[in-house]
Write a protein that holds these residues in place. Structure first.
Motif, mmCIF file in Angstrom:
data_model
loop_
_atom_site.group_PDB
_atom_site.id
_atom_site.type_symbol
_atom_site.label_atom_id
_atom_site.label_comp_id
_atom_site.label_asym_id
_atom_site.label_seq_id
_atom_site.Cartn_x
_atom_site.Cartn_y
_atom_site.Cartn_z
ATOM 1 N N LYS A 1 45.163 43.521 25.084
ATOM 2 C CA LYS A 1 44.126 42.902 26.220
ATOM 3 C C LYS A 1 45.329 42.350 27.389
ATOM 4 O O LYS A 1 46.039 41.737 27.002
ATOM 5 C CB LYS A 1 43.637 41.840 25.964
ATOM 6 C CG LYS A 1 42.297 41.298 26.100
ATOM 7 C CD LYS A 1 41.553 40.280 25.531
ATOM 8 C CE LYS A 1 40.419 39.875 26.567
ATOM 9 N NZ LYS A 1 39.851 38.749 26.010
ATOM 10 N N TYR B 1 45.054 39.910 32.871
ATOM 11 C CA TYR B 1 44.085 39.815 33.780
ATOM 12 C C TYR B 1 42.787 40.313 33.362
ATOM 13 O O TYR B 1 41.764 40.674 33.878
ATOM 14 C CB TYR B 1 44.478 40.643 34.936
ATOM 15 C CG TYR B 1 44.809 41.851 34.741
ATOM 16 C CD1 TYR B 1 46.170 42.528 34.602
ATOM 17 C CD2 TYR B 1 44.082 43.073 34.758
ATOM 18 C CE1 TYR B 1 46.697 43.739 34.349
ATOM 19 C CE2 TYR B 1 44.637 44.386 34.728
ATOM 20 C CZ TYR B 1 45.711 44.633 34.476
ATOM 21 O OH TYR B 1 46.184 45.995 34.242
ATOM 22 N N GLY B 2 42.631 40.517 31.923
ATOM 23 C CA GLY B 2 41.194 40.839 31.217
ATOM 24 C C GLY B 2 41.196 41.981 30.419
ATOM 25 O O GLY B 2 41.315 41.999 29.171
ATOM 26 N N PRO B 3 41.051 43.520 31.024
ATOM 27 C CA PRO B 3 40.688 44.629 30.216
ATOM 28 C C PRO B 3 41.914 44.887 29.231
ATOM 29 O O PRO B 3 43.045 44.607 29.253
ATOM 30 C CB PRO B 3 40.470 45.559 31.373
ATOM 31 C CG PRO B 3 41.287 45.119 32.277
ATOM 32 C CD PRO B 3 41.281 43.617 32.411
ATOM 33 N N LYS B 4 41.422 45.904 28.191
ATOM 34 C CA LYS B 4 42.487 46.208 27.328
ATOM 35 C C LYS B 4 43.051 47.537 27.998
ATOM 36 O O LYS B 4 42.436 48.249 28.742
ATOM 37 C CB LYS B 4 41.778 46.853 26.104
ATOM 38 C CG LYS B 4 41.177 45.704 25.176
ATOM 39 C CD LYS B 4 40.472 46.296 24.117
ATOM 40 C CE LYS B 4 39.642 44.936 23.320
ATOM 41 N NZ LYS B 4 38.740 45.622 22.289
ATOM 42 N N PRO C 1 44.472 51.081 28.485
ATOM 43 C CA PRO C 1 44.384 52.557 27.936
ATOM 44 C C PRO C 1 45.963 52.767 27.504
ATOM 45 O O PRO C 1 46.947 51.996 27.574
ATOM 46 C CB PRO C 1 43.886 53.154 29.149
ATOM 47 C CG PRO C 1 44.377 52.254 30.268
ATOM 48 C CD PRO C 1 44.477 50.801 29.877
ATOM 49 N N PHE D 1 50.306 48.018 38.632
ATOM 50 C CA PHE D 1 49.146 48.545 38.501
ATOM 51 C C PHE D 1 48.779 49.991 38.740
ATOM 52 O O PHE D 1 48.446 50.814 38.140
ATOM 53 C CB PHE D 1 47.818 47.752 39.263
ATOM 54 C CG PHE D 1 47.956 46.195 39.124
ATOM 55 C CD1 PHE D 1 47.044 45.642 38.152
ATOM 56 C CD2 PHE D 1 48.777 45.671 39.932
ATOM 57 C CE1 PHE D 1 47.107 44.458 37.815
ATOM 58 C CE2 PHE D 1 48.745 44.418 39.813
ATOM 59 C CZ PHE D 1 47.967 43.413 38.932
ATOM 60 N N GLN E 1 39.638 57.253 40.714
ATOM 61 C CA GLN E 1 39.744 56.104 39.793
ATOM 62 C C GLN E 1 40.424 56.379 38.640
ATOM 63 O O GLN E 1 40.940 57.590 38.445
ATOM 64 C CB GLN E 1 38.027 56.367 39.187
ATOM 65 C CG GLN E 1 37.130 56.072 40.510
ATOM 66 C CD GLN E 1 36.714 54.930 41.193
ATOM 67 O OE1 GLN E 1 37.606 53.958 41.064
ATOM 68 N NE2 GLN E 1 35.751 54.993 41.875
ATOM 69 N N GLY E 2 40.840 55.248 37.970
ATOM 70 C CA GLY E 2 41.530 55.358 36.772
ATOM 71 C C GLY E 2 42.900 55.403 37.120
ATOM 72 O O GLY E 2 43.823 56.137 36.019
ATOM 73 N N ALA F 1 43.159 59.962 33.157
ATOM 74 C CA ALA F 1 42.442 60.116 34.390
ATOM 75 C C ALA F 1 43.061 61.045 35.434
ATOM 76 O O ALA F 1 42.078 61.325 36.110
ATOM 77 C CB ALA F 1 42.191 58.717 34.911
#
Lengths: 757, 81
Positions: free
Chosen positions: A412, A415-418, A420, A455, A606-607, A706
């Protein structure tokens, strides 16, 4: 994990298409544009860091022969709307307009207060001297502590701090507070065997692009303007300029020149609206070129910072808790990169309990602009120094300690999400195995390790692919080529079409020739604009398959595309009745078979795949002078698929070089009145080739799922680790933990003297 | 149902909830549902946020498909450098 797919063009390093123009001097940069009857524009800048503008008298300047136009803040519309969508994000147009030209207050030394256009620069300079500005000097706040003090002078009396539980009644220089929490930090610290805490600081530094900002503007009587400028994004220049002037976007055409570096600093505007207004008033084209001094004093550097980190770990080497407090200077208007700083500070480690608090702090300095991985290097300097110290305190190898706490796929993010698939563990493993890490060190030498993250982003891109009758093709995008994007676009188009790289010409279009593209920034261009180019190439392939099917009188679904050829189904091919049709043959016959081939794609990508890097740095410290020399440096990075390997390596080396400069020498030096004392490269010391060893690179290719070819993005991550990698190496060499940058000889020596004494 | 996880900075916009279970098959439907239940949060998402869907960040989502048990994180939009 690496990408083991075999490609014909992707991953190679062919000659760059812009190389000849650049080495022969033919490439036209911002200041190279000349138009008949062109005037020269100059800006009058505030001599005060903070002052109320009581009056501006331009009458004497107006009477000077050869002066054709003067503008001040009153010539601009009063932009009242605050936050507006600009395509990329929301920006405060009122702040932007007031940064372009001051209105009631000058908020930093160098803030534009008036502009002149004249037939020569000498006359324009005389006119600037003739403009009389009456100021009421105000006390300035020049650092985070004084800006956050209870009784601090306020830059914007109306500003209220965002992010608090309740809207405060009083004004403040703190524009926003951001927080991230997870778990129970107090319990984590209580369970820790070792807890350490330190505060770090970094000074204001500039991107240091070699080409100063430059613009030529022409304005027709019907208020249709054409702007030539060096920018990271012509469409963003168009959008922002139109907002500041209150014009329709279709009234402004922006033609990007070649660009001599940007690193984020050319994602906004300074001169463009001013040049348009001067051109409109004078009825003549106006050229404006900043001096280096103006670039330093009046364009966005990146934030000075103070970052406090508290870290707790078990004796076995597991980080159990962290607390981070980040304070970033925004300059004269809100909007430091505090949010990405907070999102990045702990991002490399899997920590169950943490609290992160960030403050966006206004000071009387130029408004900060993006700079490679905005906000991340300062955060990583603090965190990676602390991780190094914790490993040292626990008696653990610094790479092993990082590996034991590193995030990986499924972890995780802070900043939140898991996450990829990501490549941090692969990079750390490569670092541990690299000969650099095993090499012996000499006297007064030390070795540092640090991790960095960015990011990478997607955003909007458009591409057109025009096929010529001789089987060559032109790729048109509006993504300015800063880091080799023309070569990357051509490589991806060649791979997708199945034709030779040399048969493709990639060009950068203007806002009327090309479809919308967001800025070249955020490490997005090879990822997002590349995705559009691939889709445009696939569009051409699809059209060619259909054309071949029509020629053959079969169903398009029966036609496959392989190695640049339309292939008929097996039953026809074996009968020799339908030989394959290649790209060139289809292009040649296009006029007779339905018209030329034009591929198009427009998308919001995206992605974007996150990029991690690990840097190894060896330094040698002169104990008598405190001078630090970097003697060996290796940058290891998960770039996703590397499209043009030499350019990828160049990005990694360039980012590392800028980060080393940040670590060792670079800093804005201000006097007590907020006047920068070193606005020239002689005194603002950036590293040159002679200062650095060859920066070795290791490309780790964990594909981004992606992107069709697995691209992540390269350009920003490599500036993140060097600050701490250098500082950790200095600690290893001399046993002193330096928490304030830059590590120039006086600072290093001052740390050594007590140790020696 | 998809699970929307809210960081502490967004919880006030959703009545203090730290996560929401919502019926949505794409991000457009998700935004509509947020707008119906928490308009301030929907505004924030629409104008200032990116959305991570099962870890993959969508900077400007429009109608991105969501799986049956997708985990959604609302995060600040990262701008370019």
């Amino acid at each position: 994990m690496t990408d083991d797919k075999v490609y014909r063009w992707i991953g190679s390093s062919p000659v760059r298409p812009d190389g000849i123009d650049k080495v022969t001097g033919h490439a036209a940069f911002g200041a190279d544009r000349l138009l008949p009857g062109m005037l020269h524009g100059l800006i009058l800048r505030s001599p005060h860091a903070h002052a109320r503008i009581l009056s501006i008298d331009t009458s004497a300047a107006d009477r000077i022969p050869g002066v054709l136009a003067i503008v001040t803040g009153t010539d601009f519309p009063d932009v009242t709307a605050a936050m507006e969508e600009t395509g990329e994000s929301q920006i405060d147009v009122r702040d932007l307009a007031r940064n372009v030209m001051a209105r009631d207050k000058a908020l930093y030394h160098g803030h534009a207060v008036a502009a002149v256009a004249a037939t020569t620069t000498t006359i324009a300079e005389e006119a600037l001297r003739a403009i009389k500005v009456e100021y009421e000097p105000l006390p300035a706040v020049l650092d985070i502590e004084s800006a956050m003090a209870e009784d601090a002078p306020l830059l914007h009396e109306e500003l209220r701090t965002k992010g608090l539980a309740e809207m405060p009644a009083r004004g403040s220089n703190v524009a926003a507070v951001v927080t991230y929490t997870r778990g129970d930090p107090e319990a984590g610290f209580a369970a820790s065997d070792v807890v350490i805490e330190r505060e770090f600081s970094t000074p204001t530094v500039h991107q240091g692009y070699i080409e100063p900002h430059a613009v030529v503007a022409e304005c027709r009587p019907d208020d249709q303007a054409t702007v030539w400028c060096c920018t990271q994004g012509p469409f963003v220049v168009r959008t922002l300029t139109s907002k500041v002037l209150g014009w329709d976007v279709s009234s402004i055409k922006v033609i990007p020149s070649e660009i001599g570096g940007g690193f984020g600093g050319k994602t906004t505007i300074y001169l463009e609206p001013v040049a348009i207004l001067l051109a409109r008033k004078s009825g003549r084209p106006v050229k404006m070129v900043m001096s280096r001094e103006e670039v330093f004093r009046a364009t966005g550097p990146t934030s000075a910072s103070r970052v406090r980190i508290k870290l707790g770990a078990s004796r076995a080497g597991k980080i159990l808790a962290a607390e981070a407090e980040l304070k970033y200077e925004a300059g004269a208007f809100k909007g430091s990169p505090i949010t990405p700083g907070c999102m990045c500070v702990l991002v490399a480690y899997d920590i169950d309990n943490f609290r992160i608090t960030g403050y966006d702090v206004l000071v009387n300095k130029p408004k900060v602009a993006a700079y490679r991985a905005p906000g991340a290097p300062m955060a990583a300097f603090a965190m990676e120094s602390m991780v190094d110290e914790m490993a040292h305190r626990l008696g653990l190898d610094p790479i092993r300690f990082r590996l034991d706490n590193a995030v990986r796929e499924g972890s995780k993010a802070a900043y939140g999400p898991k996450f990829p698939p990501i490549g941090l563990v692969s990079c750390l493993e490569q670092a541990a195995l690299h000969p650099h890490y095993q090499a012996p060190l000499g006297p007064n030498q030390g070795r540092g390790v640090a991790v960095g993250f960015w990011f990478n982003v997607g955003m909007q891109s458009t591409a057109t692919l025009n096929v010529q009758e001789d089987g060559t093709a032109t790729v048109v995008t509006a993504s300015p080529d800063i880091g080799g994007s023309r070569a990357s676009m051509a490589l991806m188009a060649a791979e997708t079409l199945g034709i030779a790289y040399e048969r493709i010409n990639a060009v950068v279009g203007d806002t009327e020739m090309a479809g919308y593209c967001d800025v070249t920034g955020g490490s997005r261009t090879t990822f997002a604009t590349g995705m559009a180019v691939i889709q445009a190439a696939r569009d051409v392939v699809d059209q060619m398959r259909r054309r071949a099917a029509k020629i053959w009188g079969i169903d398009p679904d029966q036609v496959t595309w392989r190695d640049g050829q339309a292939i008929p189904p097996a039953e026809h091919a074996t009968e020799q009745s339908l030989p394959p049709l290649d790209f060139a043959a289809l292009a040649k016959s296009a006029a007779k078979t339905g018209g030329s081939f034009v591929g198009r794609a427009s998308l919001t990508a995206q992605g974007a795949g996150a990029g991690f890097g690990v840097h190894l740095c060896d330094v040698q410290v002169d104990p008598e002078t405190g001078k630090v020399d970097v003697v060996r440096y290796t940058a290891i990075q998960d770039t996703g698929k590397a499209i043009h390997r030499a350019y990828v390596e160049g990005q990694m080396q360039g980012g590392a070089a800028q980060g080393i400069g940040w670590a060792l020498n670079e800093a804005y030096v201000y006097d007590a009145h907020g006047i920068m004392e070193n606005p020239a490269f002689l005194d603002y010391r950036m590293p040159v080739a002679l200062d650095l060893p060859l920066i070795d690179t290791v490309i780790v290719e964990v594909p981004n799922p992606a992107h069709p070819y697995g691209v992540r993005g390269v350009g920003e991550t490599p500036i993140v680790p060097p600050l701490a990698a250098v500082a950790n190496a200095v600690f290893d060499a001399v046993g002193v933990r330096y928490c304030d940058l830059p590590l120039n000889p006086p600072r290093v020596l001052s740390g050594l003297l007590p140790a020696a004494g | 149902m998809v699970r929307v996880v809210l960081g502490n900075e967004l919880r006030a916009l959703a009545g203090g909830a730290d996560e929401l279970l919502l019926a949505a098959t794409d991000t457009q439907a998700l935004l509509a549902e947020l707008r119906r239940r928490y308009p301030a949060l929907a505004d924030h998402v629409e104008h200032q946020s990116a959305i991570a869907i099962d870890g993959l960040i969508h900077q400007h989502p429009f109608a991105e498909p969501l799986a049956e048990h997708s985990e959604i994180h609302i995060i600040p939009r990262i701008t370019a450098g």
